[in-house]
Design a protein around this motif. Sequence first.
Motif, short mmCIF file in Angstrom:
data_model
loop_
_atom_site.label_atom_id
_atom_site.label_comp_id
_atom_site.label_asym_id
_atom_site.label_seq_id
_atom_site.Cartn_x
_atom_site.Cartn_y
_atom_site.Cartn_z
N LEU A 75 0.90 -1.25 -0.03
CA LEU A 75 -0.01 0.16 0.03
C LEU A 75 0.88 1.23 0.02
CD1 LEU A 75 -2.81 -1.19 2.45
CD2 LEU A 75 -3.26 -0.48 0.01
N GLU A 76 1.94 1.20 0.67
CA GLU A 76 2.78 2.54 0.74
C GLU A 76 3.76 2.58 -0.41
OE1 GLU A 76 6.45 4.52 3.38
OE2 GLU A 76 5.50 2.61 3.77
N TYR A 77 3.81 1.57 -1.11
CA TYR A 77 4.23 1.58 -2.77
C TYR A 77 3.33 2.14 -3.63
CZ TYR A 77 8.85 -0.77 -1.50
OH TYR A 77 9.99 -1.25 -0.96
N PHE A 78 2.15 1.74 -3.60
CA PHE A 78 1.24 2.34 -4.36
C PHE A 78 0.68 3.59 -4.27
CE2 PHE A 78 -3.51 2.53 -5.18
CZ PHE A 78 -3.48 1.99 -6.46
N TRP A 79 0.68 3.99 -2.76
CA TRP A 79 0.13 5.59 -2.46
C TRP A 79 1.04 6.47 -2.48
CZ3 TRP A 79 -3.43 3.17 2.21
CH2 TRP A 79 -4.66 3.20 1.67
N GLY A 80 2.29 5.90 -1.72
CA GLY A 80 3.28 6.83 -1.13
C GLY A 80 3.37 6.92 0.13
N SER A 81 4.37 7.61 0.74
CA SER A 81 4.66 7.63 2.09
C SER A 81 3.70 8.61 2.90
CB SER A 81 6.05 7.71 2.54
OG SER A 81 6.85 6.78 2.01
N ARG A 82 3.25 9.55 2.20
CA ARG A 82 2.56 10.57 2.79
C ARG A 82 1.38 10.15 2.99
NH1 ARG A 82 -0.66 14.82 1.37
NH2 ARG A 82 -0.74 16.50 2.85
N ARG A 83 0.51 9.77 1.94
CA ARG A 83 -0.83 9.19 2.12
C ARG A 83 -0.91 7.96 2.87
NH1 ARG A 83 -5.21 9.25 -2.79
NH2 ARG A 83 -4.76 11.86 -2.08
N PHE A 84 -0.03 7.23 2.72
CA PHE A 84 -0.07 5.69 3.43
C PHE A 84 0.01 6.22 5.10
CE2 PHE A 84 2.16 2.78 6.19
CZ PHE A 84 1.61 1.50 5.90
N THR A 85 0.57 7.25 5.37
CA THR A 85 0.88 7.71 6.78
C THR A 85 -0.45 8.32 7.33
OG1 THR A 85 3.34 8.28 6.70
CG2 THR A 85 2.04 9.09 8.54
N VAL A 86 -1.17 8.99 6.68
CA VAL A 86 -2.21 9.72 6.73
C VAL A 86 -3.53 8.57 7.04
CG1 VAL A 86 -4.17 11.37 5.88
CG2 VAL A 86 -1.76 11.99 5.55
N TYR A 87 -3.57 7.79 6.07
CA TYR A 87 -4.44 6.57 5.94
C TYR A 87 -4.38 5.71 7.33
CZ TYR A 87 -7.18 2.65 4.87
OH TYR A 87 -8.33 1.73 4.69
N TYR A 88 -3.15 5.44 7.57
CA TYR A 88 -2.82 4.60 8.73
C TYR A 88 -3.27 5.23 10.10
CZ TYR A 88 -0.48 1.57 12.18
OH TYR A 88 -0.34 0.74 13.09
#
Length: 197
Positions: A75-88
């Motif tokens: 998911l982080e590779y798909f979204w990028g780190s910033r979006r992944f962090t916000v989502y988590y």
Amino acid sequence: MLKSLPPATRAIIAANVIAFLLQLYIGEALLQQFALWPLGTLFQPWQIVTYAFLHGSFAHIFFNMFALFMFGRPLEYFWGSRRFTVYYFACVIAAGATQLWTSVLANSTEATVGASGGVFGLLLAFALYFPRQRITLLFPPIPMPAWLFVSLYGVLELVLGVTNTQAGVAHFAHLGGMLGGALVILYWRARRTPTLK
């Protein structure tokens, strides 16, 4: 192995491991300040996030971090780190808020710990973005597509929560993490939708 992970997933796993080691060293004093306590004298606002870095046992943190490793990485590779962090963290907060609500309804005085709410949010996202990806259960080792695995798991959590099975497990917090994740994804998709004229 951690070096092969994208940065946000690696940082979250490392923070959880460090917090668990601190728990072993400091003990109850750490739980009193940073576990998620029901609304009352022990509750503090920061606990809505910090509870997700504490765990009740080695098995608890192992399975949560294993799931974070398995589902967070793609998911982080798909979204990028910033979006992944916000989502988590949105999932963590939604799970914590759900647990506070259910604690009031159940008149509970017990604290909640664990990254499971965030992990369940990741499970939902994985099933939505990679629905046909095969997942093999550990017990029993049955392969199935991600959408089916997550759907069955969500139904199981609902049944266990409603029937109050497995005392000490925050089933509704897990579902709250999934719900929070669903709302974030719906919001992102709505923002992408062009305005009709």
